[in-house]
Design an enzyme around this catalytic site. Sequence first.
Site, PDB file in Angstrom:
ATOM      1  N   SER A 160      -5.314 -14.579 -20.658  1.00 31.57           N
ATOM      2  CA  SER A 160      -6.220 -15.725 -20.658  1.00 31.57           C
ATOM      3  C   SER A 160      -7.620 -15.254 -21.017  1.00 31.57           C
ATOM      4  O   SER A 160      -7.993 -14.105 -20.718  1.00 31.57           O
ATOM      5  CB  SER A 160      -6.247 -16.384 -19.277  1.00 31.57           C
ATOM      6  OG  SER A 160      -7.298 -17.344 -19.183  1.00 31.57           O
ATOM      7  N   TYR A 173      -6.913 -16.269 -10.392  1.00 33.03           N
ATOM      8  CA  TYR A 173      -6.281 -16.338 -11.709  1.00 33.03           C
ATOM      9  C   TYR A 173      -6.921 -15.348 -12.671  1.00 33.03           C
ATOM     10  O   TYR A 173      -6.230 -14.556 -13.334  1.00 33.03           O
ATOM     11  CB  TYR A 173      -6.412 -17.766 -12.246  1.00 33.03           C
ATOM     12  CG  TYR A 173      -5.792 -17.990 -13.600  1.00 33.03           C
ATOM     13  CD1 TYR A 173      -4.417 -18.147 -13.741  1.00 33.03           C
ATOM     14  CD2 TYR A 173      -6.586 -18.057 -14.751  1.00 33.03           C
ATOM     15  CE1 TYR A 173      -3.845 -18.365 -14.990  1.00 33.03           C
ATOM     16  CE2 TYR A 173      -6.025 -18.273 -15.992  1.00 33.03           C
ATOM     17  CZ  TYR A 173      -4.655 -18.430 -16.108  1.00 33.03           C
ATOM     18  OH  TYR A 173      -4.096 -18.644 -17.345  1.00 33.03           O
TER      19      TYR A 173
END
Length: 276
Positions: A160, A173
């Site tokens: 990501s 995350y």
Amino acid sequence: MTTPLDRDRPVHGLADRTAIVTGAARGIGRAVTVALAAEGVRVHAVDLAEPGLTNGSAEGVRVHTVDLAEPGLTNGSVVGHSADVTDVDQVQAVVDSIDGPIDLLVNVAGVLHLGDVVDVTDAEWAHTFAVNTTGVFHVSRAVARRMKHRNSGAIVTVSSNAAGVPRAGMAAYAASKAASTMFTKCLGLELAPHGIRCNVVAPGSTDTPMQRELWDGDDASAVLAGDPGTFRVGIPLGRIASPEDIADAVLFLASDRARHITMHDLYVDGGATLRA
């Protein structure tokens, strides 16, 4: 004037190879599975059990035949494996059930728990790392052991852009993705003498079920515009990525067209991080 991409025409020279894709049931993982199968790749699609699927058994792991009902899949085949990447025994059973060489691995499985650090629970933190980081380790280690015997292969981890830029409310995350990114690069360094390439694709906001859970209804305008209150810029290209945009980047890095690229981190985010 732009024209639609012809995604049904094999262009990456991947036909007749064998791949494992995790997180394959939806979103980016599904798009990668479809794209690989359209190239003539034999895809082993790994995900948690999905409702309504007929399960059999193979080497102790529940297996189902996946009918993705997508154009172009006649060039390849897809077999689905119901397994949890956080369970090392289930992962090993899937890998052991595959006959012949494993040419490609794409790590896509991931989870997102939002919340400020002071509010994140121990369970949420542990679950995030179990899937996003330890799961990548489990699958990559098992597949790399097979690839080393052949001195050939390619591994792509879908990380990501949050791995490289701080995000408020996304510490668990972002940290887990940063860890899986560096793990993949270290793995690439170790495997380079064996001719095995390991790369990372770092998407930004992508139109997946996970992303839509963050929107106000179907309105993505806040994502496009950014939020000064959370120090987050918008998307310079003015569009949300489609899962197919990410799959295209994955297929390039998995193919021989990227034969001299390893330990690379390719951001596919429309400029959202300003490549900070």
